[in-house]
Write a protein that holds these residues in place. Structure first.
Motif, PDB file in Angstrom:
ATOM      1  N   GLU A  81       0.475  -1.445  -0.029  1.00 52.50           N
ATOM      2  CA  GLU A  81      -0.009  -0.166   0.313  1.00 52.50           C
ATOM      3  C   GLU A  81       0.880   1.227  -0.219  1.00 52.50           C
ATOM      4  O   GLU A  81       2.418   0.965   0.602  1.00 52.50           O
ATOM      5  CB  GLU A  81      -1.153   0.562   0.928  1.00 52.50           C
ATOM      6  CG  GLU A  81      -1.949  -0.889   1.322  1.00 52.50           C
ATOM      7  CD  GLU A  81      -2.894  -0.797   2.544  1.00 52.50           C
ATOM      8  OE1 GLU A  81      -2.734   0.318   3.096  1.00 52.50           O
ATOM      9  OE2 GLU A  81      -3.441  -1.932   2.518  1.00 52.50           O
ATOM     10  N   ALA A  82       0.144   2.308  -0.904  1.00 56.85           N
ATOM     11  CA  ALA A  82       1.130   3.344  -0.216  1.00 56.85           C
ATOM     12  C   ALA A  82       0.497   4.381  -1.704  1.00 56.85           C
ATOM     13  O   ALA A  82      -1.187   4.688  -1.812  1.00 56.85           O
ATOM     14  CB  ALA A  82       2.630   3.444  -1.543  1.00 56.85           C
ATOM     15  N   THR A  83       0.323   5.618  -0.121  1.00 60.47           N
ATOM     16  CA  THR A  83      -0.533   7.012  -0.867  1.00 60.47           C
ATOM     17  C   THR A  83       0.621   7.435  -1.774  1.00 60.47           C
ATOM     18  O   THR A  83       1.756   7.650  -1.842  1.00 60.47           O
ATOM     19  CB  THR A  83       0.238   8.284   0.302  1.00 60.47           C
ATOM     20  OG1 THR A  83      -1.200   7.602   1.386  1.00 60.47           O
ATOM     21  CG2 THR A  83      -0.794   9.198  -0.064  1.00 60.47           C
TER      22      THR A  83
ATOM     23  N   MET B  59     -10.775   9.880 -10.374  1.00 59.13           N
ATOM     24  CA  MET B  59     -10.644   7.799 -11.181  1.00 59.13           C
ATOM     25  C   MET B  59     -10.648   7.910 -12.366  1.00 59.13           C
ATOM     26  O   MET B  59      -9.041   7.330 -12.658  1.00 59.13           O
ATOM     27  CB  MET B  59     -12.179   6.990 -10.825  1.00 59.13           C
ATOM     28  CG  MET B  59     -11.934   6.769  -9.045  1.00 59.13           C
ATOM     29  SD  MET B  59     -10.590   6.049  -8.852  1.00 59.13           S
ATOM     30  CE  MET B  59     -10.761   4.524  -9.193  1.00 59.13           C
ATOM     31  N   SER B  60     -11.005   9.120 -13.447  1.00 60.83           N
ATOM     32  CA  SER B  60     -10.439   8.819 -14.907  1.00 60.83           C
ATOM     33  C   SER B  60      -9.192   9.681 -14.513  1.00 60.83           C
ATOM     34  O   SER B  60      -8.268   8.785 -15.897  1.00 60.83           O
ATOM     35  CB  SER B  60     -11.845   9.582 -15.119  1.00 60.83           C
ATOM     36  OG  SER B  60     -12.147  11.252 -15.068  1.00 60.83           O
TER      37      SER B  60
ATOM     38  N   PHE C 273      -3.183  -2.192  -9.258  1.00 56.84           N
ATOM     39  CA  PHE C 273      -3.508  -1.244  -8.443  1.00 56.84           C
ATOM     40  C   PHE C 273      -4.775  -0.894  -8.483  1.00 56.84           C
ATOM     41  O   PHE C 273      -5.334  -1.179  -9.059  1.00 56.84           O
ATOM     42  CB  PHE C 273      -2.724   0.446  -7.788  1.00 56.84           C
ATOM     43  CG  PHE C 273      -3.049   0.991  -8.762  1.00 56.84           C
ATOM     44  CD1 PHE C 273      -4.442   1.790  -9.129  1.00 56.84           C
ATOM     45  CD2 PHE C 273      -2.256   0.980  -9.982  1.00 56.84           C
ATOM     46  CE1 PHE C 273      -3.914   2.625  -9.601  1.00 56.84           C
ATOM     47  CE2 PHE C 273      -2.657   1.877 -11.433  1.00 56.84           C
ATOM     48  CZ  PHE C 273      -3.527   2.930 -10.865  1.00 56.84           C
ATOM     49  N   ARG C 274      -5.709  -1.216  -6.719  1.00 56.89           N
ATOM     50  CA  ARG C 274      -6.539  -0.905  -7.038  1.00 56.89           C
ATOM     51  C   ARG C 274      -6.209   0.853  -5.793  1.00 56.89           C
ATOM     52  O   ARG C 274      -6.066   1.037  -5.087  1.00 56.89           O
ATOM     53  CB  ARG C 274      -7.641  -1.432  -6.650  1.00 56.89           C
ATOM     54  CG  ARG C 274      -7.560  -2.118  -5.021  1.00 56.89           C
ATOM     55  CD  ARG C 274      -8.333  -3.179  -4.626  1.00 56.89           C
ATOM     56  NE  ARG C 274      -8.315  -3.844  -3.061  1.00 56.89           N
ATOM     57  CZ  ARG C 274      -8.735  -2.710  -1.819  1.00 56.89           C
ATOM     58  NH1 ARG C 274      -9.262  -1.665  -2.203  1.00 56.89           N
ATOM     59  NH2 ARG C 274      -9.102  -2.797  -0.756  1.00 56.89           N
ATOM     60  N   VAL C 275      -7.993   1.941  -5.880  1.00 60.70           N
ATOM     61  CA  VAL C 275      -7.612   2.741  -5.372  1.00 60.70           C
ATOM     62  C   VAL C 275      -8.454   2.113  -3.466  1.00 60.70           C
ATOM     63  O   VAL C 275      -9.683   1.689  -4.569  1.00 60.70           O
ATOM     64  CB  VAL C 275      -8.534   3.659  -6.180  1.00 60.70           C
ATOM     65  CG1 VAL C 275      -9.050   5.058  -5.228  1.00 60.70           C
ATOM     66  CG2 VAL C 275      -7.298   4.377  -7.578  1.00 60.70           C
TER      67      VAL C 275
ATOM     68  N   LEU D 164      -3.451   3.033  -2.766  1.00 58.59           N
ATOM     69  CA  LEU D 164      -3.086   2.262  -3.469  1.00 58.59           C
ATOM     70  C   LEU D 164      -2.933   0.824  -3.030  1.00 58.59           C
ATOM     71  O   LEU D 164      -1.767   0.896  -2.153  1.00 58.59           O
ATOM     72  CB  LEU D 164      -2.437   2.819  -4.858  1.00 58.59           C
ATOM     73  CG  LEU D 164      -2.880   4.098  -5.244  1.00 58.59           C
ATOM     74  CD1 LEU D 164      -1.917   4.429  -7.016  1.00 58.59           C
ATOM     75  CD2 LEU D 164      -4.233   4.280  -5.773  1.00 58.59           C
ATOM     76  N   GLN D 165      -3.376   0.004  -3.605  1.00 55.14           N
ATOM     77  CA  GLN D 165      -3.503  -1.127  -2.720  1.00 55.14           C
ATOM     78  C   GLN D 165      -2.705  -2.030  -3.942  1.00 55.14           C
ATOM     79  O   GLN D 165      -3.578  -2.163  -4.755  1.00 55.14           O
ATOM     80  CB  GLN D 165      -4.414  -1.251  -2.187  1.00 55.14           C
ATOM     81  CG  GLN D 165      -4.266  -2.585  -1.175  1.00 55.14           C
ATOM     82  CD  GLN D 165      -4.761  -3.331  -0.376  1.00 55.14           C
ATOM     83  OE1 GLN D 165      -6.369  -3.601  -0.544  1.00 55.14           O
ATOM     84  NE2 GLN D 165      -4.605  -3.174   0.857  1.00 55.14           N
TER      85      GLN D 165
END
Length: 321
Positions: free
Chosen positions: A164-166, A180-181, A196-198, A215-216
């Protein structure tokens, strides 16, 4: 002289002897002689760079970096390791600064320094504005072109069982309905982070034109490789690809090389245009050029030390007031 600059100066002087038994310098008196002469010229040219103004500083800075490259090649690159040409060429030098192109020309100092430091090279001309924005300490101040992807600050979450990270973006805030876009368009330009997923609810507006998301990933991710630290402990950055295939960008050392080459060519062969760009009362880029040329006095020795050691040399970031 700043404390960091003094540490770097003495650290580089120590390497005049400490590297000889650890590198290819031990295999050849020719390498050792070139290394010593190049490091001496590097030191003198950096001293000269601090003593001259922005009209002439690009010339001494670039040739200091070229001598650093010769020292690095002598220490680390298998034969052949010496060079006699730049290996770079400017394209459209009378365009706006952001739109000037810089790219390879044959094989020379640029390519040998990249190979000696295991850095990706430039295989085609790229816009100067893209090179600028890809460096954390230049793109964060102000991009020369908002069309160029910038280096992104990454704050890894070390305690998480997953990766995970910012990620902090420096661009107009899109709002919670459109971010998201914006991510879907922006993040594919950064190699190594696919999949990744938000994390829901993680969009945050920090201030005008600065926002972040968390993000993960469901796979292991080595942030020291994907978003390596740059100059300071804890300062991790994603840097954008500069080619259409999504490859890794040149290292900061090699990117700064291309930037200083561009500055030096403009200063030497287009002095009127360079003087116009530096006119602080008329040119909107003048303060940025002054900043970059001041910053290079600290960055070039720092990145040279890393290139000689073959590993990061990280400092503690000074407090800002």
């Amino acid at each position: 002289m700043t404390a960091d600059r003094m540490l770097l100066r003495h650290g580089l002087r120590r390497r005049r002897t400490s590297l000889k038994s650890k590198t290819l310098l031990s295999s050849s008196s020719s390498r050792r002689g070139a290394f010593s002469a190049a490091m001496q010229q590097f030191e003198e040219l950096m001293t000269a760079s601090a003593a001259v103004g922005p009209a002439s500083r690009p010339i001494t800075l670039y040739y200091a970096m070229a001598q650093a490259g010769l020292a690095v090649a002598a220490a680390h690159k298998p034969d052949p390791w010496s060079f006699s040409r730049h290996g770079l060429k400017l394209h459209n030098p009378r365009s706006s600064l952001a739109d000037i192109g810089v790219g390879p020309e044959g094989v020379g100092a640029f390519q040998f320094a990249a190979q000696a430091t295991n850095s990706p090279e430039l295989h085609r001309p790229v816009r100067f504005g893209a090179l600028w924005s890809s460096l954390p300490d230049l793109g964060e101040v102000s991009p020369l072109s908002f069309a160029a992807p910038e280096a992104l600050t990454v704050l890894p979450e070390r305690s998480s069982p997953t990766a995970e990270a910012t990620v902090i973006l420096i661009r107009p805030n899109p709002g919670s309905e459109k971010f998201m876009s914006t991510l879907a368009e922006a993040l594919p330009k950064y190699p190594g982070i696919s999949g990744f997923r938000v994390i829901p609810g993680s969009y945050r507006e920090i201030r005008k034109s600065r926002w972040s998301v968390d993000l993960q990933w469901d796979r292991p991710l080595n942030f020291d490789e994907v978003a390596p630290p740059y100059r300071y402990h804890g300062e991790h950055y994603l840097r954008p690809s500069l080619d259409d295939q999504g490859g890794k960008p040149p290292s900061p050392f090699i990117t700064w090389w291309a930037i200083l080459y561009t500055f030096s060519m403009l200063s030497r062969y287009f002095p009127r245009e360079w003087a116009t760009a530096l006119d602080i009362d008329k040119s909107p880029d003048a303060y940025l050029l002054e900043y970059a040329l001041d910053l290079a006095l600290d960055v070039v020795p720092h990145l040279t030390m890393e290139a000689l050691d073959g590993e990061p040399a990280l400092f503690t970031k000074p407090l800002a007031f």
